[in-house]
Design an enzyme around this catalytic site. Structure first.
Site, PDB file in Angstrom:
ATOM      1  N   HIS A   1       5.904   2.552  19.279  1.00  0.00           N
ATOM      2  CA  HIS A   1       4.915   2.975  18.263  1.00  0.00           C
ATOM      3  C   HIS A   1       5.133   4.449  17.875  1.00  0.00           C
ATOM      4  O   HIS A   1       4.241   5.286  18.058  1.00  0.00           O
ATOM      5  CB  HIS A   1       3.479   2.723  18.758  1.00  0.00           C
ATOM      6  CG  HIS A   1       2.498   2.568  17.627  1.00  0.00           C
ATOM      7  ND1 HIS A   1       1.343   1.826  17.723  1.00  0.00           N
ATOM      8  CD2 HIS A   1       2.504   3.083  16.373  1.00  0.00           C
ATOM      9  CE1 HIS A   1       0.669   1.900  16.579  1.00  0.00           C
ATOM     10  NE2 HIS A   1       1.363   2.658  15.744  1.00  0.00           N
TER      11      HIS A   1
ATOM     12  N   ALA B   1       6.586   5.313  14.669  1.00  0.00           N
ATOM     13  CA  ALA B   1       7.014   5.383  13.262  1.00  0.00           C
ATOM     14  C   ALA B   1       6.557   6.662  12.561  1.00  0.00           C
ATOM     15  O   ALA B   1       7.252   7.185  11.693  1.00  0.00           O
ATOM     16  CB  ALA B   1       6.546   4.151  12.502  1.00  0.00           C
TER      17      ALA B   1
ATOM     18  N   ILE C   1       2.405   2.902   2.452  1.00  0.00           N
ATOM     19  CA  ILE C   1       3.637   2.839   3.253  1.00  0.00           C
ATOM     20  C   ILE C   1       4.580   1.785   2.676  1.00  0.00           C
ATOM     21  O   ILE C   1       5.786   2.027   2.507  1.00  0.00           O
ATOM     22  CB  ILE C   1       3.312   2.559   4.742  1.00  0.00           C
ATOM     23  CG1 ILE C   1       2.435   3.684   5.299  1.00  0.00           C
ATOM     24  CG2 ILE C   1       4.604   2.424   5.551  1.00  0.00           C
ATOM     25  CD1 ILE C   1       1.861   3.441   6.690  1.00  0.00           C
TER      26      ILE C   1
ATOM     27  N   GLY D   1       0.859  -1.193   0.000  1.00  0.00           N
ATOM     28  CA  GLY D   1       0.000   0.000   0.000  1.00  0.00           C
ATOM     29  C   GLY D   1       0.890   1.237   0.000  1.00  0.00           C
ATOM     30  O   GLY D   1       2.037   1.191  -0.452  1.00  0.00           O
TER      31      GLY D   1
ATOM     32  N   GLU E   1       0.162  -4.047  23.475  1.00  0.00           N
ATOM     33  CA  GLU E   1       0.739  -2.713  23.320  1.00  0.00           C
ATOM     34  C   GLU E   1       0.047  -1.792  24.327  1.00  0.00           C
ATOM     35  O   GLU E   1      -1.186  -1.754  24.319  1.00  0.00           O
ATOM     36  CB  GLU E   1       0.519  -2.208  21.888  1.00  0.00           C
ATOM     37  CG  GLU E   1       1.282  -0.926  21.614  1.00  0.00           C
ATOM     38  CD  GLU E   1       1.242  -0.525  20.135  1.00  0.00           C
ATOM     39  OE1 GLU E   1       1.569  -1.363  19.268  1.00  0.00           O
ATOM     40  OE2 GLU E   1       0.862   0.627  19.879  1.00  0.00           O
TER      41      GLU E   1
ATOM     42  N   THR F   1       6.110  -2.406  11.461  1.00  0.00           N
ATOM     43  CA  THR F   1       5.639  -1.050  11.802  1.00  0.00           C
ATOM     44  C   THR F   1       4.141  -0.943  11.512  1.00  0.00           C
ATOM     45  O   THR F   1       3.618   0.167  11.382  1.00  0.00           O
ATOM     46  CB  THR F   1       6.386   0.034  10.985  1.00  0.00           C
ATOM     47  OG1 THR F   1       6.289  -0.290   9.600  1.00  0.00           O
ATOM     48  CG2 THR F   1       7.843   0.155  11.384  1.00  0.00           C
ATOM     49  N   SER F   2       3.446  -2.090  11.369  1.00  0.00           N
ATOM     50  CA  SER F   2       2.026  -2.027  11.002  1.00  0.00           C
ATOM     51  C   SER F   2       1.151  -2.031  12.255  1.00  0.00           C
ATOM     52  O   SER F   2       0.865  -0.960  12.802  1.00  0.00           O
ATOM     53  CB  SER F   2       1.679  -3.164  10.045  1.00  0.00           C
ATOM     54  OG  SER F   2       1.854  -4.437  10.650  1.00  0.00           O
ATOM     55  N   ARG F   3       0.770  -3.212  12.734  1.00  0.00           N
ATOM     56  CA  ARG F   3       0.042  -3.346  13.993  1.00  0.00           C
ATOM     57  C   ARG F   3       0.582  -4.597  14.684  1.00  0.00           C
ATOM     58  O   ARG F   3       0.870  -5.607  14.037  1.00  0.00           O
ATOM     59  CB  ARG F   3      -1.464  -3.514  13.745  1.00  0.00           C
ATOM     60  CG  ARG F   3      -2.191  -2.231  13.370  1.00  0.00           C
ATOM     61  CD  ARG F   3      -2.227  -1.228  14.537  1.00  0.00           C
ATOM     62  NE  ARG F   3      -2.964  -0.023  14.222  1.00  0.00           N
ATOM     63  CZ  ARG F   3      -2.423   1.125  13.806  1.00  0.00           C
ATOM     64  NH1 ARG F   3      -1.100   1.230  13.614  1.00  0.00           N
ATOM     65  NH2 ARG F   3      -3.194   2.180  13.581  1.00  0.00           N
TER      66      ARG F   3
HETATM   67  C1  GLV Z   1      -0.146   4.751  13.303  1.00  0.00           C
HETATM   68  O1  GLV Z   1       0.108   3.602  13.567  1.00  0.00           O
HETATM   69  C2  GLV Z   1      -1.293   5.151  12.566  1.00  0.00           C
HETATM   70  O2  GLV Z   1      -2.170   4.312  12.283  1.00  0.00           O
HETATM   71  O3  GLV Z   1      -1.381   6.349  12.249  1.00  0.00           O
END
Ligand code: GLV
Length: 332
Positions: A296, A298, A161, A159, A275, A244-246
């Protein structure tokens, strides 16, 4: 003068957004460092009869919250991800939901890269080594790690990112593989224009062939624990996994087993399950040799957080004024 609509903001977001809201609305902000409880959100929405709710990814927003204020017209989240919002409940109530796509893609990709470089070249271990007073001399085999340049990067989820992460791989002359629910021809051609040949493969091939694997899928039923024991077993022993997603995209128990048994080399996480990750969680025993964890952050560049604040405020305003949201999360 007509009374201004009242909005509830569940944490102090950058002034760039709050100032925009305060020009037009009666703004209530939860000022604590940690999130308000769900009960507190419900009580506040009811008490102030809020017309707008600006929330964060750490708030659970479901039908109960949506029904708390009889006047609620719009929800706007200060995040691109909206897995914390029950979208079916929002659709049932025909409640617009805004989010912040696009503005954070490059910043988040930069950070995925910083985790990739950190885990590959062992910078956290290096710093600990200095602070622990172990640095006595230059060492021929001290803290060696794999090359990043000319390695194979596997991007799961091409996507916005994921595409930016792949674009950056061009600078390192990497081979890029990606998997997704379907080929993303638009991103492939955007990447080809900058000399990155992203090859669509099935996930099994990506797991088996990649030196670095970076996760960029949204959290859905289909992606919950997408990376479990069998996926770890398919990876190379040298593989480094970046998330870096979930957090729940990786099964944490499977990750623990994979690190314990050296199925893969290292993991870099900006998101975790649970988390926040408690400092005494069993996974933290792998830090820093096999695991690097950040809280978290990023998308946490100053410029991007300001843009997210403005975007979240604009989504909220549009909903309050009965206009289509500039960035709607509702796909129905
Ligand atoms: C960060 O993880 C967001 O979804 O903006």
């Amino acid at each position: 003068m007509a009374t201004q609509p009242t909005v509830y903001v569940t944490r102090r977001i950058p002034d760039a957004g709050i100032d925009r809201l305060e020009e037009k609305y009666n703004v209530h902000v939860w000022e604590e460092k940690t999130p308000p409880s769900k009960d507190h959100i419900i009580e506040t929405l009811a008490d102030i009869e809020a017309e707008g709710l600006l929330c964060l990814l750490s708030d659970e927003i479901d039908g109960e919250v949506m029904d708390a204020s009889p006047n609620l017209k719009v929800i706007s989240t200060f995040s691109v991800g909206y897995d914390h919002i029950d979208m079916d409940d929002a659709a049932d109530r025909d409640l617009p939901v805004g989010h912040t796509p696009g503005v954070l893609s490059e910043t988040t990709a930069d950070f995925a890269w910083s985790l990739l470089m950190t885990t590959a070249r062992r910078t956290v271990e290096g710093q600990d080594y200095v602070l622990d007073g172990k640095w006595e001399t230059w060492g021929p085999k001290l803290l060696t790690g794999p090359d990043v340049h000319h390695a194979t990067l596997g991007v799961i989820g091409l996507g916005n990112i994921g595409t930016e992460v792949a674009r950056r791989a061009g600078g390192f002359d990497m081979d890029v593989l990606y998997s997704d629910v379907e080929p993303n021809e638009a991103s492939e051609s955007e990447l080809a224009d900058v000399g990155v040949d992203a090859e669509y493969v099935d996930q099994d091939e990506l797991l088996a062939e990649s030196d670095f694997i970076s996760l960029h899928v949204p959290l859905l039923d289909a992606t919950h624990h997408l990376i479990g024991e069998s996926e770890f077993q398919q990876m190379k022993e040298e593989a480094i996994l970046i998330n870096t997603s979930r957090g729940p995209v990786i099964d944490p128990e499977a990750m623990d087993t994979a690190l314990e048994n050296d199925w893969i080399t290292r993991v870099g996480l900006d998101v975790t399950e649970p988390e926040p990750l408690p400092a005494d969680h069993e996974l933290t025993r792998h830090i820093p040799e096999q695991l690097v964890v950040t809280p978290h952050i990023a998308s946490a560049s100053i410029q991007t957080r300001n843009k997210m604040a403005r975007m979240a405020a604009d989504n909220l305003s549009a909903g309050l004024e009965g206009e289509p949201l500039p960035n709607s999360a509702r796909k129905d």
